[in-house]
Design an enzyme around this catalytic site. Sequence first.
Site, PDB file in Angstrom:
ATOM      1  CB  ALA A   1      -0.924   0.015   1.213  1.00  0.00           C
TER       2      ALA A   1
ATOM      3  CG  ASP B   1      22.579   2.962  -4.015  1.00  0.00           C
ATOM      4  OD1 ASP B   1      22.080   4.020  -3.617  1.00  0.00           O
ATOM      5  OD2 ASP B   1      22.434   1.872  -3.427  1.00  0.00           O
TER       6      ASP B   1
ATOM      7  CG  HIS C   1      20.655   1.129  -0.212  1.00  0.00           C
ATOM      8  ND1 HIS C   1      20.854   1.919  -1.303  1.00  0.00           N
ATOM      9  CD2 HIS C   1      19.436   1.470   0.285  1.00  0.00           C
ATOM     10  CE1 HIS C   1      19.803   2.702  -1.490  1.00  0.00           C
ATOM     11  NE2 HIS C   1      18.923   2.444  -0.521  1.00  0.00           N
TER      12      HIS C   1
END
Length: 423
Positions: free
Chosen positions: A102, A248, A276
């Site tokens: 959602a 990235d 990350h």
Amino acid sequence: MEARGAGPRCHYANSVRGQAGVPRGTLGVVVPTGKKLPRGGGSGDYNPQAAVRGGCAPPLRCTLAQRCRRCSRALEVTSRLSDSAVVSAMAEPIRVLVTGAAGQIAYSLLYSIAKGDVFGKEQPLVLVLLDITPMMTVLEGVVMELQDCALPLLREVISTDKEEVAFKDLDIAILVGSMPRREGMERKDLLKANVKIFKSQGAALDKYAKKTVKVVVVGNPANTNCLIASKSAPSIPKENFSCLTRLDHNRAKSQIALKLGVTANDVKNVIIWGNHSSTQYPDVNHAKVNVKGKEVGVYEAIKDDSWLKGDFILTVQQRGAAVIKARKLSSAMSAAKAICDHVRDIWFGTPAGEFVSMGVISDGNSYGVPEDLLYSFPVVIKDKTWKFVEGLPINDFSREKMDLTAKELTEEKETAVEFLSSA
């Protein structure tokens, strides 16, 4: 497709009538290869009923007046169905889970998956959408929109807040949902909250999903969340788990392309090493760029070492924060595109001569990265299996950057593993 013309029709043309997904009156539909067409009686023709049971499989794309592979009678065919419609009628759907369904990343992602951008225009699928109970009303709206898109490859949409439903018989799990960092939250608190989530989802993968499932973790901290999910699913190979550093990677490609005035497709083999996070190392020492039809190294093309070792790296490392500052929301469109790129490469493989960045288990690497970390490496992919790109020379500048991000990941892992035993 429709068989027509003078003379008797090929028995194969009749054999597919009435099969599930084939419109009434369709004749001569061509289905994917892989099963032999059963022979009928002594006449040498095919028995239509046996053909239906066996799953006929002449060549995939008939041309006009092509002969049925095993039948001597010629067919004239006209296309009544597109190739994708035929295959989607005949192929087995795959089950694809998206968590945090959602949320805004999923909202940008689901349409691309459902219309065939990731798994191909001939692969039907079942989309399984998982979110927390308070988001189920919002998720109902997402389901309605997917239905209203009227996408031919989308066989079913299942929305749920129950892991035993969401993780059942999965082929692909894209784990987008995670606990976001809130104002005033310490990093260890963020890790603790996400360990609980990804331990539970890893256990659900272990219990309900196919053992061949491919798992992609997007929710941050993605590397460590992925490691926790893998450790919580011991019956699924570690190599089946990966985390997203393709965003990235794409950011790095884009910055090089913008600097040189070329397209992103002209740039290849950039590398994201490590986490990350803001310690990631965008490395272009081995990257190539096509400039006016000639492929050259990025350093040679740009001729600005200080930019490549300074502002370029900082821009890629801090791009996510820059997007949040500008939009007041985190990256969604670009994140969804990166997820599509990542999963498509797992599914179809990387192009010859190119490699991509992906967070994978570090075991067996040749770059001095400690084992048992989920660390971003350059990889090539074939037959849905990744391999490290080996033999790349690492200079002192790169070594320092790679070690720094490995140190951060080691600390994250140690903290997360402590929480794992008590979660």
